[in-house]
Design a protein around this motif. Structure first.
Motif, PDB file in Angstrom:
ATOM      1  N   TYR A 212       0.673  -1.140  -0.054  1.00 27.33           N
ATOM      2  CA  TYR A 212      -0.125   0.127   0.077  1.00 27.33           C
ATOM      3  C   TYR A 212       0.900   1.444   0.063  1.00 27.33           C
ATOM      4  O   TYR A 212       0.430   2.201   0.198  1.00 27.33           O
ATOM      5  CB  TYR A 212      -0.939   0.046   1.125  1.00 27.33           C
ATOM      6  CG  TYR A 212      -1.695  -1.163   1.141  1.00 27.33           C
ATOM      7  CD1 TYR A 212      -2.928  -1.212   0.448  1.00 27.33           C
ATOM      8  CD2 TYR A 212      -1.774  -2.206   1.843  1.00 27.33           C
ATOM      9  CE1 TYR A 212      -3.848  -2.390   0.350  1.00 27.33           C
ATOM     10  CE2 TYR A 212      -2.249  -3.508   1.665  1.00 27.33           C
ATOM     11  CZ  TYR A 212      -3.299  -3.263   1.064  1.00 27.33           C
ATOM     12  OH  TYR A 212      -4.322  -4.631   0.777  1.00 27.33           O
ATOM     13  N   LYS A 257      -7.197  -2.201  -4.499  1.00 25.87           N
ATOM     14  CA  LYS A 257      -8.291  -2.587  -3.720  1.00 25.87           C
ATOM     15  C   LYS A 257      -9.135  -1.258  -3.013  1.00 25.87           C
ATOM     16  O   LYS A 257      -8.516  -0.173  -3.234  1.00 25.87           O
ATOM     17  CB  LYS A 257      -7.674  -3.257  -2.537  1.00 25.87           C
ATOM     18  CG  LYS A 257      -7.147  -4.531  -3.072  1.00 25.87           C
ATOM     19  CD  LYS A 257      -6.504  -5.464  -1.757  1.00 25.87           C
ATOM     20  CE  LYS A 257      -5.679  -6.799  -2.259  1.00 25.87           C
ATOM     21  NZ  LYS A 257      -5.191  -7.258  -1.066  1.00 25.87           N
ATOM     22  N   LYS A 258     -10.307  -1.488  -2.573  1.00 30.59           N
ATOM     23  CA  LYS A 258     -11.096  -0.643  -1.757  1.00 30.59           C
ATOM     24  C   LYS A 258     -10.463  -0.359  -0.637  1.00 30.59           C
ATOM     25  O   LYS A 258     -10.899  -0.362   0.352  1.00 30.59           O
ATOM     26  CB  LYS A 258     -12.431  -1.043  -1.710  1.00 30.59           C
ATOM     27  CG  LYS A 258     -13.131  -1.104  -3.013  1.00 30.59           C
ATOM     28  CD  LYS A 258     -14.619  -1.499  -3.067  1.00 30.59           C
ATOM     29  CE  LYS A 258     -15.010  -2.901  -3.246  1.00 30.59           C
ATOM     30  NZ  LYS A 258     -16.450  -3.272  -3.191  1.00 30.59           N
ATOM     31  N   LYS A 259      -9.022   0.202  -0.576  1.00 32.63           N
ATOM     32  CA  LYS A 259      -8.592   0.668   0.582  1.00 32.63           C
ATOM     33  C   LYS A 259      -7.865   2.044   0.410  1.00 32.63           C
ATOM     34  O   LYS A 259      -8.179   2.790  -0.509  1.00 32.63           O
ATOM     35  CB  LYS A 259      -7.355  -0.200   0.751  1.00 32.63           C
ATOM     36  CG  LYS A 259      -7.770  -1.561   0.656  1.00 32.63           C
ATOM     37  CD  LYS A 259      -7.844  -2.199   2.028  1.00 32.63           C
ATOM     38  CE  LYS A 259      -8.336  -3.763   2.019  1.00 32.63           C
ATOM     39  NZ  LYS A 259      -8.709  -4.695   2.990  1.00 32.63           N
ATOM     40  N   TYR A 261      -4.622   3.989  -0.059  1.00 38.77           N
ATOM     41  CA  TYR A 261      -3.105   4.042  -0.403  1.00 38.77           C
ATOM     42  C   TYR A 261      -2.247   5.004  -0.248  1.00 38.77           C
ATOM     43  O   TYR A 261      -2.831   6.181  -0.345  1.00 38.77           O
ATOM     44  CB  TYR A 261      -3.197   3.465  -2.250  1.00 38.77           C
ATOM     45  CG  TYR A 261      -3.605   2.028  -2.537  1.00 38.77           C
ATOM     46  CD1 TYR A 261      -4.822   1.561  -2.337  1.00 38.77           C
ATOM     47  CD2 TYR A 261      -2.598   0.993  -2.955  1.00 38.77           C
ATOM     48  CE1 TYR A 261      -5.172   0.139  -2.709  1.00 38.77           C
ATOM     49  CE2 TYR A 261      -2.904  -0.035  -3.461  1.00 38.77           C
ATOM     50  CZ  TYR A 261      -4.131  -0.635  -3.147  1.00 38.77           C
ATOM     51  OH  TYR A 261      -4.557  -1.799  -3.511  1.00 38.77           O
ATOM     52  N   ARG A 318     -12.029   3.596  -0.949  1.00 41.32           N
ATOM     53  CA  ARG A 318     -12.824   2.839  -0.246  1.00 41.32           C
ATOM     54  C   ARG A 318     -14.297   3.112  -0.503  1.00 41.32           C
ATOM     55  O   ARG A 318     -15.131   2.283  -0.354  1.00 41.32           O
ATOM     56  CB  ARG A 318     -13.058   2.921   1.264  1.00 41.32           C
ATOM     57  CG  ARG A 318     -11.558   2.391   1.910  1.00 41.32           C
ATOM     58  CD  ARG A 318     -11.177   2.835   3.366  1.00 41.32           C
ATOM     59  NE  ARG A 318     -11.405   4.335   3.483  1.00 41.32           N
ATOM     60  CZ  ARG A 318     -11.402   4.765   4.657  1.00 41.32           C
ATOM     61  NH1 ARG A 318     -11.380   4.229   5.797  1.00 41.32           N
ATOM     62  NH2 ARG A 318     -11.363   6.112   4.908  1.00 41.32           N
ATOM     63  N   GLU A 352     -12.252  -5.879  -6.325  1.00 38.22           N
ATOM     64  CA  GLU A 352     -12.483  -6.402  -5.070  1.00 38.22           C
ATOM     65  C   GLU A 352     -11.248  -7.042  -4.706  1.00 38.22           C
ATOM     66  O   GLU A 352     -10.485  -7.504  -5.253  1.00 38.22           O
ATOM     67  CB  GLU A 352     -13.699  -7.634  -5.334  1.00 38.22           C
ATOM     68  CG  GLU A 352     -14.943  -7.282  -5.691  1.00 38.22           C
ATOM     69  CD  GLU A 352     -15.640  -6.341  -4.673  1.00 38.22           C
ATOM     70  OE1 GLU A 352     -15.382  -6.088  -3.589  1.00 38.22           O
ATOM     71  OE2 GLU A 352     -16.895  -6.024  -5.146  1.00 38.22           O
ATOM     72  N   ASP A 353     -11.174  -7.036  -3.320  1.00 41.60           N
ATOM     73  CA  ASP A 353      -9.994  -7.432  -2.651  1.00 41.60           C
ATOM     74  C   ASP A 353      -9.531  -8.661  -3.238  1.00 41.60           C
ATOM     75  O   ASP A 353      -8.254  -9.053  -3.328  1.00 41.60           O
ATOM     76  CB  ASP A 353     -10.202  -8.012  -1.147  1.00 41.60           C
ATOM     77  CG  ASP A 353     -10.191  -6.479  -0.269  1.00 41.60           C
ATOM     78  OD1 ASP A 353     -10.142  -5.388  -0.972  1.00 41.60           O
ATOM     79  OD2 ASP A 353     -10.171  -6.642   0.921  1.00 41.60           O
ATOM     80  N   ASN A 354     -10.438  -9.695  -3.358  1.00 44.45           N
ATOM     81  CA  ASN A 354      -9.894 -11.348  -3.821  1.00 44.45           C
ATOM     82  C   ASN A 354      -9.688 -11.315  -5.252  1.00 44.45           C
ATOM     83  O   ASN A 354      -9.229 -12.211  -5.712  1.00 44.45           O
ATOM     84  CB  ASN A 354     -10.864 -12.226  -3.399  1.00 44.45           C
ATOM     85  CG  ASN A 354     -12.378 -11.829  -4.202  1.00 44.45           C
ATOM     86  OD1 ASN A 354     -12.370 -11.000  -4.927  1.00 44.45           O
ATOM     87  ND2 ASN A 354     -13.355 -12.395  -3.594  1.00 44.45           N
ATOM     88  N   ASP A 359      -1.927  -9.852   0.403  1.00 44.72           N
ATOM     89  CA  ASP A 359      -0.947  -8.856   0.712  1.00 44.72           C
ATOM     90  C   ASP A 359       0.405  -9.780   0.966  1.00 44.72           C
ATOM     91  O   ASP A 359       0.556 -10.702   1.554  1.00 44.72           O
ATOM     92  CB  ASP A 359      -1.224  -8.126   2.149  1.00 44.72           C
ATOM     93  CG  ASP A 359      -2.647  -7.270   1.885  1.00 44.72           C
ATOM     94  OD1 ASP A 359      -2.878  -7.143   0.606  1.00 44.72           O
ATOM     95  OD2 ASP A 359      -2.948  -6.774   2.815  1.00 44.72           O
ATOM     96  N   THR A 365      -2.461  -1.220   5.448  1.00 47.97           N
ATOM     97  CA  THR A 365      -3.247   0.064   5.323  1.00 47.97           C
ATOM     98  C   THR A 365      -3.601   0.694   6.376  1.00 47.97           C
ATOM     99  O   THR A 365      -3.099   0.125   7.368  1.00 47.97           O
ATOM    100  CB  THR A 365      -4.243  -0.367   4.023  1.00 47.97           C
ATOM    101  OG1 THR A 365      -4.813   0.780   3.805  1.00 47.97           O
ATOM    102  CG2 THR A 365      -5.208  -1.160   4.872  1.00 47.97           C
TER     103      THR A 365
END
Ligand code: C2O
Ligand code: CU
Length: 550
Positions: A212, A257-259, A261, A318, A352-354, A359, A365
């Motif tokens: 991240y 991903k929806k995170k 960064y 996100r 999507e994360d998957n 990681d 993150t």
């Protein structure tokens, strides 16, 4: 020297933007379809290639210095290589270890680095025919002058130089790049540039790490018909490519991903400045810059990003649905040359994360945007009565770029004695950097120090540049007032000696907008850190190892 009419207009003080009869569709100077000589069918196109992360260099040895401090040893060779940017055609490049941009170095604060830098290049540049005598500068480090990439401290082909990097400063994004006198622009353009990340506990705690924490090196390039690099600096005014590279890839797409960064944006372009913005708008927060973390996070919708500046920006993905594509655009700034696709930088593809691999170890993150970050010493500096104030005029005189009317040639002619100031070790000074032209901007870099911008044309610095800096974007008709402390008597390294100050538009730097100051030396003193003679380069052997103790 041949000057174009536009250059003449500018020297006359009449900036192109203000010239009657010119209408500008973009904010930049000129809009044209392209600069490259490639057939249109071969031109790289935006958002076709995957984003890549540059490799990380590993030390060949880890040890300790005499007082038990950790020490890492690196062995880096400047070599020729090829890049595949134009499909079906190879582009000859220069790279540290042959990679463009070069391998990143990661280090913790307190670990010293010895870097052997070998010049394994031919004597002349394979594309431009210019001499390949190199000097390597770790930009952002308070290195001693003899390890600071002094422009005239060159390592010729077949030679090697050992650099010492003390790494005692706070966490930051640094970069190492060529600084060879008069040919820095060609050498950096061809690829001699790489990021260098220094971590510390505060930064590890506050900001995303690992997957991240993303290095993003921006550059621009133009091609000849055979896909070799086109170098046209337009009467030594600037080099503007029509293809934007991100970590060496044309306008890549990065799956995210929806995170949250963290992006470490470095503008490694020769002359181009950027104004990044997102569309659709993603929440963005500047948390750090050249000299490390800012006191506070600042939300931005765009920022002006000059050459060599680093901005650390959190982007919060996100709130987006998987499948959303977010463009990182370039709104540009006056006096750049814009082309069809230079208004784009890269694209984020939210997944999507998957849809991405798990990681990697050490990644993290964060779950909210930190507000307070790090209030470093430089941000506490205040101008007090009686403090030394200097003025640096960045200007074009007699067809040459100059600082206070003087050029690097004047420094060379003085036997490297001429300085524009000689603060004592640990002194604090205020410098007013003045650009009276409406036709040019100058990103001015002061070696050794982190500075704080006190004002820009008498007004506060932009919110996003209120943090430790080592480059100030001195825009058209701007005066930027900065304050800084020259070394520190209590630091593990006593930074006395001569350091450069220059424009980081590398075409300007090379012709010849570079000067120097000395720290802690008086006229007639013998300089133990003479940048050319104190740590000279030597013959390169294949298996030579670090010759001395440090
Ligand atoms: Cu990044 Cu003197 O340079
Ligand atoms: Cu300049």
């Amino acid at each position: 020297m041949q000057l174009s009419r536009r250059d003449m207009l500018k020297i006359g003080g009449l900036g192109a933007v203000g010239a009657a009869g010119l209408t500008l569709p973009f904010r930049g100077e000129v809009s044209a379809k392209s600069a490259s000589e490639l057939p249109d069918s071969r031109m790289p196109r935006p958002f076709r290639n995957a984003f890549i992360r540059q490799p990380v260099a590993t030390p060949y040895k880890k040890g300790e210095d005499a007082s038990g401090r950790p020490m890492h040893y690196y062995d880096i060779s400047a070599k020729t290589g090829t890049a595949n940017i134009v499909s079906g055609l190879a582009t000859p490049v220069l790279g540290y270890n042959g990679v463009v941009p070069g391998p990143r170095i990661d280090v913790d604060q307190g670990t010293k680095i010895v870097m052997q830098l070998r010049n394994k290049l031919p004597a002349t540049h394979p594309t431009f025919g210019t001499p390949l005598k190199i000097s390597t500068h770790l930009h952002g480090s308070a290195s001693l002058p003899q390890y600071d990439g002094y422009a005239s401290d060159v390592t010729p082909a077949g030679q090697t130089k050992w650099y010492h990097y003390p790494n005692f400063q706070g966490a930051r994004t640094l970069w190492y790049h060529d600084h060879g006198v008069h040919y820095t622009a060609q050498n950096a353009y061809s690829g001699l540039a790489a990021q260098y990340h220094m971590h510390d506990p505060a930064e590890r705690d506050l900001l995303p790490q690992g997957d991240y924490d993303v290095a993003v090196t921006l550059s621009d390039i133009a091609f000849k018909a055979n896909a070799s690099q086109l170098y046209d600096d337009r009467s030594q005014s600037g080099l503007y490519g029509d293809v934007i590279l991100v970590n060496g890839v044309a306008w890549p797409v990065m799956k995210v991903k929806k995170k949250i960064y963290r992006f470490r944006f470095l503008n490694a372009s020769i002359s181009r400045s950027y104004r990044p913005s997102t569309s659709p708008a993603a929440p963005m927060y500047v948390v750090g810059m050249d000299g490390g973390l800012a006191p506070k996070a600042q939300q931005v919708s765009n920022w002006r990003h000059g050459n060599a500046e680093r901005y650390e920006v959190l982007i919060d993905f996100r709130g987006f649905k998987a499948g959303t594509k977010i463009n990182l655009n370039n709104l540009s700034n006056p006096n750049n040359r814009d082309f069809d696709n230079t208004n784009k930088i890269m694209q984020f593809d939210v997944v999507e994360d998957n849809a991405l691999p798990a990681d990697s170890p050490g990644s993290k993150t964060i779950s909210s945007i930190p507000n307070a970050l790090v209030n470093s010493d430089v941000m506490k500096l205040k101008q007090t009565p009686g403090m030394k104030v200097r003025t640096l005029r960045v200007e074009r005189t007699n067809g040459l770029w100059a600082i206070n009317g003087e050029t690097w040639e004047d420094i060379v002619k003085s036997g490297y004695k001429k300085v524009l100031g000689n603060p004592g070790l640990g002194d604090t000074e205020v410098w007013n950097i003045q650009n009276k032209s409406g036709g040019w901007f100058h990103p001015v870099h002061i070696h050794l120090v982190d500075f704080k911008i006190l004002s820009r044309n008498g007004k506060p610095a932009f919110a996003y540049e209120q943090g430790p800096k080592d480059v100030a974007y001195v825009g058209e008709n701007e005066t930027v007032k900065v304050i800084m402390k020259f070394g520190d008597k209590n630091a593990p390294v006593q930074n006395t000696g001569k350091y450069m100050v220059h424009c980081h538009n590398l075409v300007h730097e090379d012709h010849d907008m570079m000067h120097q100051f000395s720290v802690g030396l008086k006229d007639g003193d013998v300089d133990p850190n003479d940048p050319i003679t104190a740590a000279p380069c030597g013959n390169d052997g294949e298996d030579d190892k670090y010759p001395g103790a440090w």
